[in-house]
Motif scaffolding. Sequence first.
Motif, PDB file in Angstrom:
ATOM      1  N   GLU A  37      45.746  49.778  75.180  1.00  0.00           N
ATOM      2  CA  GLU A  37      46.295  49.109  76.369  1.00  0.00           C
ATOM      3  C   GLU A  37      45.185  48.821  77.386  1.00  0.00           C
ATOM      4  O   GLU A  37      45.219  47.830  78.108  1.00  0.00           O
ATOM      5  CB  GLU A  37      47.344  50.005  77.040  1.00  0.00           C
ATOM      6  N   LEU A  38      44.222  49.742  77.446  1.00  0.00           N
ATOM      7  CA  LEU A  38      43.194  49.645  78.474  1.00  0.00           C
ATOM      8  C   LEU A  38      42.017  48.764  78.062  1.00  0.00           C
ATOM      9  O   LEU A  38      41.325  48.192  78.880  1.00  0.00           O
ATOM     10  CB  LEU A  38      42.644  51.048  78.787  1.00  0.00           C
ATOM     11  N   ALA A  82      37.515  51.991  79.358  1.00  0.00           N
ATOM     12  CA  ALA A  82      38.860  52.343  78.870  1.00  0.00           C
ATOM     13  C   ALA A  82      38.936  53.822  78.513  1.00  0.00           C
ATOM     14  O   ALA A  82      39.914  54.499  78.837  1.00  0.00           O
ATOM     15  CB  ALA A  82      39.217  51.486  77.655  1.00  0.00           C
ATOM     16  N   LEU A  83      37.888  54.335  77.879  1.00  0.00           N
ATOM     17  CA  LEU A  83      37.876  55.768  77.552  1.00  0.00           C
ATOM     18  C   LEU A  83      37.934  56.604  78.826  1.00  0.00           C
ATOM     19  O   LEU A  83      38.640  57.601  78.904  1.00  0.00           O
ATOM     20  CB  LEU A  83      36.605  56.139  76.779  1.00  0.00           C
ATOM     21  N   LEU A 124      50.189  58.668  80.160  1.00  0.00           N
ATOM     22  CA  LEU A 124      48.785  58.284  80.003  1.00  0.00           C
ATOM     23  C   LEU A 124      48.722  56.945  79.278  1.00  0.00           C
ATOM     24  O   LEU A 124      49.405  56.745  78.280  1.00  0.00           O
ATOM     25  CB  LEU A 124      48.033  59.330  79.180  1.00  0.00           C
ATOM     26  N   PRO A 125      47.899  56.023  79.772  1.00  0.00           N
ATOM     27  CA  PRO A 125      47.737  54.764  79.037  1.00  0.00           C
ATOM     28  C   PRO A 125      47.000  55.012  77.725  1.00  0.00           C
ATOM     29  O   PRO A 125      46.235  55.954  77.620  1.00  0.00           O
ATOM     30  CB  PRO A 125      46.876  53.917  79.976  1.00  0.00           C
ATOM     31  N   THR A 126      47.263  54.190  76.711  1.00  0.00           N
ATOM     32  CA  THR A 126      46.519  54.332  75.453  1.00  0.00           C
ATOM     33  C   THR A 126      45.259  53.486  75.544  1.00  0.00           C
ATOM     34  O   THR A 126      45.165  52.556  76.352  1.00  0.00           O
ATOM     35  CB  THR A 126      47.343  53.849  74.250  1.00  0.00           C
ATOM     36  N   ILE A 127      44.284  53.813  74.685  1.00  0.00           N
ATOM     37  CA  ILE A 127      43.021  53.072  74.700  1.00  0.00           C
ATOM     38  C   ILE A 127      43.277  51.588  74.446  1.00  0.00           C
ATOM     39  O   ILE A 127      42.726  50.724  75.114  1.00  0.00           O
ATOM     40  CB  ILE A 127      42.060  53.620  73.619  1.00  0.00           C
ATOM     41  N   ALA A 182      44.210  58.577  85.409  1.00  0.00           N
ATOM     42  CA  ALA A 182      45.395  57.819  85.031  1.00  0.00           C
ATOM     43  C   ALA A 182      46.437  57.867  86.145  1.00  0.00           C
ATOM     44  O   ALA A 182      46.544  58.839  86.871  1.00  0.00           O
ATOM     45  CB  ALA A 182      45.978  58.388  83.748  1.00  0.00           C
ATOM     46  N   GLU A 205      37.109  56.782  69.690  1.00  0.00           N
ATOM     47  CA  GLU A 205      38.423  57.186  69.194  1.00  0.00           C
ATOM     48  C   GLU A 205      38.359  57.503  67.693  1.00  0.00           C
ATOM     49  O   GLU A 205      37.365  57.205  67.027  1.00  0.00           O
ATOM     50  CB  GLU A 205      39.452  56.093  69.459  1.00  0.00           C
ATOM     51  N   ALA A 225      41.289  56.641  80.517  1.00  0.00           N
ATOM     52  CA  ALA A 225      42.307  57.419  79.808  1.00  0.00           C
ATOM     53  C   ALA A 225      42.218  58.903  80.126  1.00  0.00           C
ATOM     54  O   ALA A 225      43.067  59.680  79.709  1.00  0.00           O
ATOM     55  CB  ALA A 225      42.178  57.203  78.298  1.00  0.00           C
TER      56      ALA A 225
END
Length: 283
Positions: A271-272, A252-253, A266-269, A261, A41, A256
């Motif tokens: 959150e994941l 997580a990446l 879309l979930p944020t990084i 998803a 990110e 996303a």
Amino acid sequence: MALLEIENLVVEFETASGPFRAVNGVSMKVHEGEVLAIVGESGSGKSVSMLAAMGLLPWTAKVTADKLTFNGRDLLSMPASERRKIIGKDIAMIFQEPVASLNPCFTVGFQIEEVLRVHLGLDKAARRKRAIELFEAVGIPDPADRLGSYPHQMSGGQCQRVMIAIAIACNPKLLIADEPTTALDVTIQKQILDLLMKLQADHGMGLIMITHNMGVVAETADRVVVQYKGRKMEEADVLTLFENPKSNYTRALLAALPDNATGDRLPTISELFVDDQVEGAAR
Ligand SMILES: Nc1ncnc2c1ncn2[C@@H]1O[C@H](COP(=O)(O)OP(=O)(O)O)[C@@H](O)[C@H]1O
Ligand SMILES: [Mg+2]
């Protein structure tokens, strides 16, 4: 032998609130003809690590490494004048902001010819001929006319093509593309990625593709380095990374990505991403 070899790269910035470690012990290798993606990110130290390798950081940056070589030659100990001969010729970089990376005061023709003059010593006629060839190679229409344009007279996508033409002007062995499509319209992004991949294949260059986008990784990379907060979380060939990611951060990446998803948002990084073992954290 690897083209670029980096071992335990550390970059620290002197800031008003003390030293800040933007890159914290990153290692990687890139070989001829290979596409290495660096993914992570925003703020994970992707650009800083490559700018450090190229010697392009401001003086406030303190750069150390156990090893930093290009074609076996130590970049850190060589005189600045030697390093400048390599940078821009054997190693070239494409930046995220195509319009801002070009000089607004000069025509794009002058800017590409300047590279050909400085690094290859071509005379005026040869420079113009080569500049037209390069503009053709990157898909700029009416290349001879376009040489007389200023950056503001061209679209973002056309400016990125100019940047790519400048980067490949001296047939670099290694091309570093730092989020080369992020500033562009979605429709143009695919064209620019396709162009980069074609040039990479035609010239057998090593290519480092910096991105925060797993879709770009899937489309381009042979091997992937995942970076988070200045550290390397994971390194794998692209299939292994997608099929069997080791770190929670990589998962997580991947989660996303729009395809994976669920729901309409879309979930944020953050959150994941729960927690993770940082590769090399014991250092
Ligand atoms: N010249 C600078 N001085 C201080 N901090 C910097 C400088 N350049 C970058 N940083 C910091 O280093 C970190 C990594 O930045 P960068 O490599 O640009 O991230 P990215 O992975 O998005 O490319 C960020 O926190 C950024 O704010
Ligand atoms: Mg960056």
